[in-house]
Write a protein that holds these residues in place. Structure first.
Motif, PDB file in Angstrom:
ATOM      1  N   PHE C  18     -15.465  31.768 -59.622  1.00  0.00           N
ATOM      2  CA  PHE C  18     -15.951  31.377 -58.294  1.00  0.00           C
ATOM      3  C   PHE C  18     -14.899  30.637 -57.484  1.00  0.00           C
ATOM      4  N   ALA C  19     -13.657  30.715 -57.929  1.00  0.00           N
ATOM      5  CA  ALA C  19     -12.602  29.896 -57.329  1.00  0.00           C
ATOM      6  C   ALA C  19     -12.340  30.207 -55.856  1.00  0.00           C
ATOM      7  N   ASP C  20     -12.670  31.416 -55.416  1.00  0.00           N
ATOM      8  CA  ASP C  20     -12.359  31.756 -54.025  1.00  0.00           C
ATOM      9  C   ASP C  20     -13.524  31.540 -53.073  1.00  0.00           C
ATOM     10  N   LEU C  21     -14.641  30.987 -53.569  1.00  0.00           N
ATOM     11  CA  LEU C  21     -15.808  30.791 -52.714  1.00  0.00           C
ATOM     12  C   LEU C  21     -15.759  29.446 -52.016  1.00  0.00           C
ATOM     13  N   SER C  22     -16.327  29.411 -50.806  1.00  0.00           N
ATOM     14  CA  SER C  22     -16.456  28.129 -50.101  1.00  0.00           C
ATOM     15  C   SER C  22     -17.586  27.345 -50.760  1.00  0.00           C
ATOM     16  N   ARG C  23     -17.666  26.073 -50.457  1.00  0.00           N
ATOM     17  CA  ARG C  23     -18.688  25.214 -51.071  1.00  0.00           C
ATOM     18  C   ARG C  23     -20.117  25.698 -50.785  1.00  0.00           C
ATOM     19  N   PRO C  24     -20.451  26.019 -49.518  1.00  0.00           N
ATOM     20  CA  PRO C  24     -21.811  26.556 -49.271  1.00  0.00           C
ATOM     21  C   PRO C  24     -22.076  27.845 -50.048  1.00  0.00           C
ATOM     22  N   GLN C  25     -21.041  28.668 -50.236  1.00  0.00           N
ATOM     23  CA  GLN C  25     -21.223  29.906 -50.990  1.00  0.00           C
ATOM     24  C   GLN C  25     -21.480  29.599 -52.467  1.00  0.00           C
ATOM     25  N   VAL C  26     -20.774  28.600 -52.998  1.00  0.00           N
ATOM     26  CA  VAL C  26     -21.006  28.211 -54.394  1.00  0.00           C
ATOM     27  C   VAL C  26     -22.433  27.682 -54.550  1.00  0.00           C
ATOM     28  N   GLU C  27     -22.905  26.945 -53.541  1.00  0.00           N
ATOM     29  CA  GLU C  27     -24.291  26.447 -53.586  1.00  0.00           C
ATOM     30  C   GLU C  27     -25.265  27.608 -53.609  1.00  0.00           C
ATOM     31  N   GLN C  28     -24.948  28.630 -52.835  1.00  0.00           N
ATOM     32  CA  GLN C  28     -25.808  29.808 -52.798  1.00  0.00           C
ATOM     33  C   GLN C  28     -25.861  30.481 -54.164  1.00  0.00           C
ATOM     34  N   VAL C  29     -24.703  30.575 -54.804  1.00  0.00           N
ATOM     35  CA  VAL C  29     -24.639  31.146 -56.157  1.00  0.00           C
ATOM     36  C   VAL C  29     -25.496  30.319 -57.107  1.00  0.00           C
ATOM     37  N   ALA C  30     -25.375  28.988 -57.002  1.00  0.00           N
ATOM     38  CA  ALA C  30     -26.137  28.103 -57.882  1.00  0.00           C
ATOM     39  C   ALA C  30     -27.632  28.333 -57.724  1.00  0.00           C
ATOM     40  N   HIS C  31     -28.063  28.604 -56.498  1.00  0.00           N
ATOM     41  CA  HIS C  31     -29.480  28.833 -56.261  1.00  0.00           C
ATOM     42  C   HIS C  31     -29.918  30.223 -56.662  1.00  0.00           C
ATOM     43  N   ARG C  32     -29.008  31.147 -56.558  1.00  0.00           N
ATOM     44  CA  ARG C  32     -29.321  32.550 -56.828  1.00  0.00           C
ATOM     45  C   ARG C  32     -29.496  32.816 -58.319  1.00  0.00           C
ATOM     46  N   MET C  33     -28.694  32.117 -59.136  1.00  0.00           N
ATOM     47  CA  MET C  33     -28.759  32.331 -60.572  1.00  0.00           C
ATOM     48  C   MET C  33     -29.682  31.287 -61.194  1.00  0.00           C
ATOM     49  N   SER C  34     -30.221  31.566 -62.366  1.00  0.00           N
ATOM     50  CA  SER C  34     -31.108  30.568 -62.967  1.00  0.00           C
ATOM     51  C   SER C  34     -30.445  29.918 -64.169  1.00  0.00           C
ATOM     52  N   LEU C 106     -28.226  35.884 -64.276  1.00  0.00           N
ATOM     53  CA  LEU C 106     -28.648  36.711 -63.159  1.00  0.00           C
ATOM     54  C   LEU C 106     -29.207  37.991 -63.742  1.00  0.00           C
ATOM     55  N   GLY C 107     -30.403  38.380 -63.313  1.00  0.00           N
ATOM     56  CA  GLY C 107     -31.011  39.597 -63.841  1.00  0.00           C
ATOM     57  C   GLY C 107     -30.157  40.811 -63.515  1.00  0.00           C
ATOM     58  N   GLY C 108     -30.109  41.765 -64.446  1.00  0.00           N
ATOM     59  CA  GLY C 108     -29.304  42.969 -64.285  1.00  0.00           C
ATOM     60  C   GLY C 108     -29.426  43.652 -62.925  1.00  0.00           C
ATOM     61  N   PRO C 109     -30.660  43.924 -62.471  1.00  0.00           N
ATOM     62  CA  PRO C 109     -30.798  44.624 -61.193  1.00  0.00           C
ATOM     63  C   PRO C 109     -30.193  43.882 -60.007  1.00  0.00           C
ATOM     64  N   GLU C 110     -29.934  42.601 -60.159  1.00  0.00           N
ATOM     65  CA  GLU C 110     -29.402  41.833 -59.019  1.00  0.00           C
ATOM     66  C   GLU C 110     -27.884  41.758 -58.987  1.00  0.00           C
ATOM     67  N   LEU C 111     -27.208  42.226 -60.044  1.00  0.00           N
ATOM     68  CA  LEU C 111     -25.774  41.990 -60.121  1.00  0.00           C
ATOM     69  C   LEU C 111     -24.999  42.698 -59.024  1.00  0.00           C
ATOM     70  N   GLU C 112     -25.297  43.991 -58.819  1.00  0.00           N
ATOM     71  CA  GLU C 112     -24.486  44.718 -57.837  1.00  0.00           C
ATOM     72  C   GLU C 112     -24.624  44.131 -56.444  1.00  0.00           C
ATOM     73  N   GLY C 113     -25.855  43.783 -56.057  1.00  0.00           N
ATOM     74  CA  GLY C 113     -26.069  43.147 -54.756  1.00  0.00           C
ATOM     75  C   GLY C 113     -25.339  41.829 -54.671  1.00  0.00           C
ATOM     76  N   PHE C 114     -25.365  41.077 -55.740  1.00  0.00           N
ATOM     77  CA  PHE C 114     -24.690  39.782 -55.803  1.00  0.00           C
ATOM     78  C   PHE C 114     -23.185  39.958 -55.610  1.00  0.00           C
ATOM     79  N   LEU C 115     -22.597  40.960 -56.297  1.00  0.00           N
ATOM     80  CA  LEU C 115     -21.154  41.186 -56.182  1.00  0.00           C
ATOM     81  C   LEU C 115     -20.783  41.661 -54.788  1.00  0.00           C
ATOM     82  N   ARG C 116     -21.659  42.460 -54.181  1.00  0.00           N
ATOM     83  CA  ARG C 116     -21.383  42.903 -52.816  1.00  0.00           C
ATOM     84  C   ARG C 116     -21.408  41.745 -51.829  1.00  0.00           C
ATOM     85  N   GLU C 117     -22.311  40.802 -52.078  1.00  0.00           N
ATOM     86  CA  GLU C 117     -22.379  39.632 -51.196  1.00  0.00           C
ATOM     87  C   GLU C 117     -21.199  38.699 -51.388  1.00  0.00           C
ATOM     88  N   HIS C 118     -20.614  38.734 -52.570  1.00  0.00           N
ATOM     89  CA  HIS C 118     -19.500  37.833 -52.868  1.00  0.00           C
ATOM     90  C   HIS C 118     -18.324  38.646 -53.384  1.00  0.00           C
TER      91      HIS C 118
END
Lengths: 143, 504, 141
Positions: C18-34, C106-118
């Motif tokens: 996650f080194a290239d993400l901005s802080r708000p983006q890292v927060e989004q990742v934190a919320h997106r994953m469980s 992160l659930g399998g079905p969500e990975l591709e969407g997640f990678l596209r967003e980030h």
């Protein structure tokens, strides 16, 4: 062999599975930056240990991948090589030698990298292709 | 005249102490009684019901009870149509919820649910010491000592069913001035107000739905995008009953949803000013509102358990649990009720179990009590013999109708051991994640699973001696009757090698 | 061990994935994953099982095993599970916890969407997989 037309270039690129599903803009840009090169039979296209300069896609002909003195694969039209070095800038791990007179399209590292960063579909195709190769290489460290 | 404390469970020594009188504590106590294990149940509340004494504020529950299900209310199968009644072995104590509903909805109101739990406690004769607050925990040898407002309790095993209802707010600057969800007032006091709700999960949407007729404008903000349960094919995401604000937002009726964290909250002349950071870029957005509410979640009130060694994780500070809901670090400490969701199970396709809800946690409590009884008090569970020729039918019948498997898909399973020396024995309902990893004697387990397309089908796990289980997915069927010719044939074939040796 | 939300975001921000993400983006990742916790000796990925997910290790260590034989170990900052999801095939190895494990899932079905967003996360993942390929027995240049 004469130079191929822009249309033929685009068609050749579109046929490569790696570029399936990328945006029209990306495909147009790719067609523009891809340069055509030819290698007669017996000549090395890239050499093991060299710093990689880009990705190659075979349009006509046949090439073989050699590490040391062992042939590990043969590549024909539509197949590509060189992407690893583009991704990590490490020296090439194998040589690729033209078996027959071979025509290729070459995409420079920096052009491909820019495309990878801007086109998620391309990055996704590449990530899947690499994952497939890791699995089929019998490298079961990861899944 | 001296006042005698007529409350049950006075301080002292007990084999087991249960803390909590919500669904988790009540269900746990019931099964401890059934096994004849003496125990104390302590609750800081004045009456049973747990979180349902206060929440939800608005609307009805998210879990249904269908008064007109396809099976008899007193039957085991009815548990799949009634997500709110606690379990009981006696017919008269089963399916209490539908008796209390007024027929206008298949979702009980909060008061109806509270009455359901109180009625269950009364009819089953559960004894709870109310007004007794658990305050501290320590170890003395192989016992635990619980300090309470009434004195000390010593026990070999403890079950904490204390819920996840302790309000939590992030320490974002200004949040100390934003009331939490639990402080929400009567809806008419929000009439004509511009409302700002932090959080886009069900509690935030419960408020938005309930206050929609009153508020002038509602803005909901949180870092992640809204997920709808109808899209996730599960209970994950905003449930259908809270969708009105989403429709309002889509049509542009006065509800706004933003994705991004909140930078800070400031008091303004007529209310609050909220500074939001947009995740998609576009900088800061400033929103003025008359009232703000933080629907930012809850934590589990575990008091000094972490100091005792119970490891916790996540924003909700849930304890790390084994597949039998026991603390991974402090054996002898169990958790039932909604906290059991911390034992995640298989989570195939990212779909969680229903362990956070009554209809899942009630089965977990039953199994946890059986496990606790085995482990700490030497109970040997009954394992009835299974006739080999009826194994395939038995498993498919369970997949088709067993409420445990339907309520806890891919989390609980019916297991049958195939040990040649013992014959086929019914091992009961087991946690699937435990079954598939155990390397023991040969056995088979069946459960019901959903995949990422929403297809519901049985899944069979076959374990050969000394090896972990192998998965086989069976076919779905339009009306969910899995006893198809195809499934029978496949199941028989998968079991062939193992069942030959156990025929008697 | 328990991380407050800011601590979780700090931990994530320190991982190279996650080194290239901005802080708000890292927060989004934190919320997106469980966030999940597993005890020692627990299988997280199971050879041959459907429905597997994507995991990033926050704390702890896992072993990758095929037919009981350990092939590799992963620790804090490493990720696993993406190969099966990308290829649409069940895992070819077991991943077992060697001690208590704290992960993001992160659930399998969500990975591709997640990678596209980030896309930068996808790129980092691409680099890691390229490295694995280099280490594998057969490769191209």
């Amino acid at each position: 062999m004469g130079m191929i037309s822009s249309q033929e270039k685009a068609a050749a690129l579109a046929a490569v599975p790696l570029f399936a599903g990328i945006s029209d803009d990306s495909m147009a840009h790719l067609t523009e930056v891809a340069g055509e090169v030819e290698f007669p039979a017996g000549q090395f296209i890239v050499r093991q240990g060299q710093v990689g300069s880009g990705l190659y896609v075979i349009i006509h002909g046949l090439a073989r991948v050699v590490r040391g003195s062992t042939e590990i694969a043969s590549l024909g039209p539509g197949e590509f090589f060189g992407e690893l070095s583009v991704i990590d800038q490490e020296p090439r791990m194998a040589s690729v030698e033209a078996v027959r007179d071979t025509r290729l399209l070459a995409v420079a590292s920096w052009d491909l990298l820019r495309l990878l960063e801007s086109d998620p579909a391309l990055a996704q195709n590449l990530i899947r292709e690499l994952a497939r190769r890791v699995r089929s290489a019998g490298e079961h460290h990861h899944h | 005249m001296a006042e005698l404390d007529a409350r049950p469970c006075p301080p002292g020594d007990y084999p087991v102490v249960v803390v909590g009188s919500g669904p988790g504590g009540l269900q746990t106590s019931y099964y401890l009684r059934r096994l004849g294990i003496r125990h104390a149940v302590l609750s800081a509340d004045p009456a049973p019901g747990g979180m349902f004494r206060r929440f939800p504020f608005f609307q009805r529950l998210l879990s249904w009870t269908k008064p007109y299900g396809p099976v008899d209310r007193r039957s085991r199968g009815y548990e799949w149509y009634d997500w709110n009644s606690l379990l009981a072995d006696e017919p008269e104590n089963r399916a209490i919820m539908p008796e209390l509903m007024d027929g206008t909805s298949s979702f009980p109101s909060r008061p109806e649910m509270e009455l359901n739990l109180a009625t269950y406690a009364r009819r089953t004769g559960l004894e709870v010491r109310f007004g007794c607050r658990w305050e501290s925990t320590r170890r003395e040898g192989d016992h635990f000592v619980l300090g309470t407002s009434d004195g000390e309790y010593r026990a070999r095993a403890c079950v904490f069913a204390v819920g996840v209802a302790e309000p939590w707010k992030p320490d974002t600057p200004g949040f100390e001035n934003v009331p939490h969800y639990v402080e929400t007032r009567a809806p008419e006091t929000y009439a004509g107000k511009r409302l700002f709700i932090v959080g886009k999960q069900n509690s935030g949407f419960e408020l938005a739905s309930g206050l929609l007729p009153w508020a002038q404008r509602i803005v909901l903000v949180s870092p992640r995008q809204v997920k709808l349960s109808v899209n996730t094919h599960s209970l994950l995401g905003i449930r259908a009953r809270y969708i009105q604000p989403v429709e309002d937002e889509v049509l542009g009726g006065g509800v706004f949803m933003l994705n991004g964290p909140i930078g800070r909250v400031e008091r303004s002349a007529d209310g609050v000013r909220v500074f939001c950071v947009r995740s998609e870029g576009g900088g800061e957005l400033v929103v003025d509102a008359d009232e703000a509410i933080a629907a930012t979640g809850f934590t589990a009130p575990l008091r000094d358990l972490p100091a005792l060694g119970v490891s916790v994780f996540g924003q909700s500070r849930l304890p790390s649990l084994t597949n039998y809901w026991e603390s991974t670090n402090v054996p002898g400490i169990y958790f039932t009720g909604t906290i059991g969701q911390a034992s995640g199970g298989m989570k195939k396709y990212g779909l969680p179990s229903n362990s956070g809800a009554v209809h899942g946690s009630r089965y977990n409590a039953r199994i946890a009590v059986q496990h606790l009884a085995r482990k700490h008090f030497g109970f040997a569970p009954e394992q009835p013999a299974v006739e080999p020729s009826s194994l395939v039918d038995y498993l498919l019948n369970e997949a088709t109708a067993a409420p445990e498997l339907w309520n806890q898909k891919s989390y609980l399973a019916r297991a049958v051991s195939l040990d040649p020396t013992q014959g086929m024995r019914d091992e009961g309902i087991v946690p699937l994640a435990d079954f598939v990893d155990m390397e023991g004697s040969p056995a088979v387990a069946i459960t019901v699973e959903t995949d990422d397309t929403g297809d519901i089908h049985p899944a069979v796990y076959v374990r050969e001696a000394g090896r972990p289980a192998v998965e086989t997915l069976l076919g779905s069927q339009a009306l969910h009757d899995f006893r198809t010719v195809d499934n029978r044939a496949r199941l028989a074939s998968v079991l062939k090698g193992l069942t030959a040796g156990t025929a008697r | 061990m328990p991380l407050s939300q800011p601590e979780l975001v700090n931990t994530l921000a320190s991982l190279s994935l996650f080194a290239d993400l901005s802080r708000p983006q890292v927060e989004q990742v934190a919320h997106r994953m469980s966030e999940e916790s597993y005890p020692e000796g627990q299988r997280i990925l199971r050879q041959g099982f459907t429905g597997s997910g994507f995991y990033v290790i926050l704390e702890g260590e896992v072993a990758i095993r095929i037919d009981g034989e350990e092939r590799a170990r992963l620790g804090r900052g490493d990720f696993f599970g993406e190969m099966s999801i990308l290829l649409g095939e069940p895992p070819v190895a077991d991943v077992v916890t060697l001690r208590q494990l704290h992960v993001l899932h992160l659930g399998g079905p969500e990975l591709e969407g997640f990678l596209r967003e980030h896309p930068s996360v996808m790129f980092r993942m691409l680099r890691t997989i390229a490295l694995r390929l280099r280490n594998a027995s057969r490769w191209r240049s």
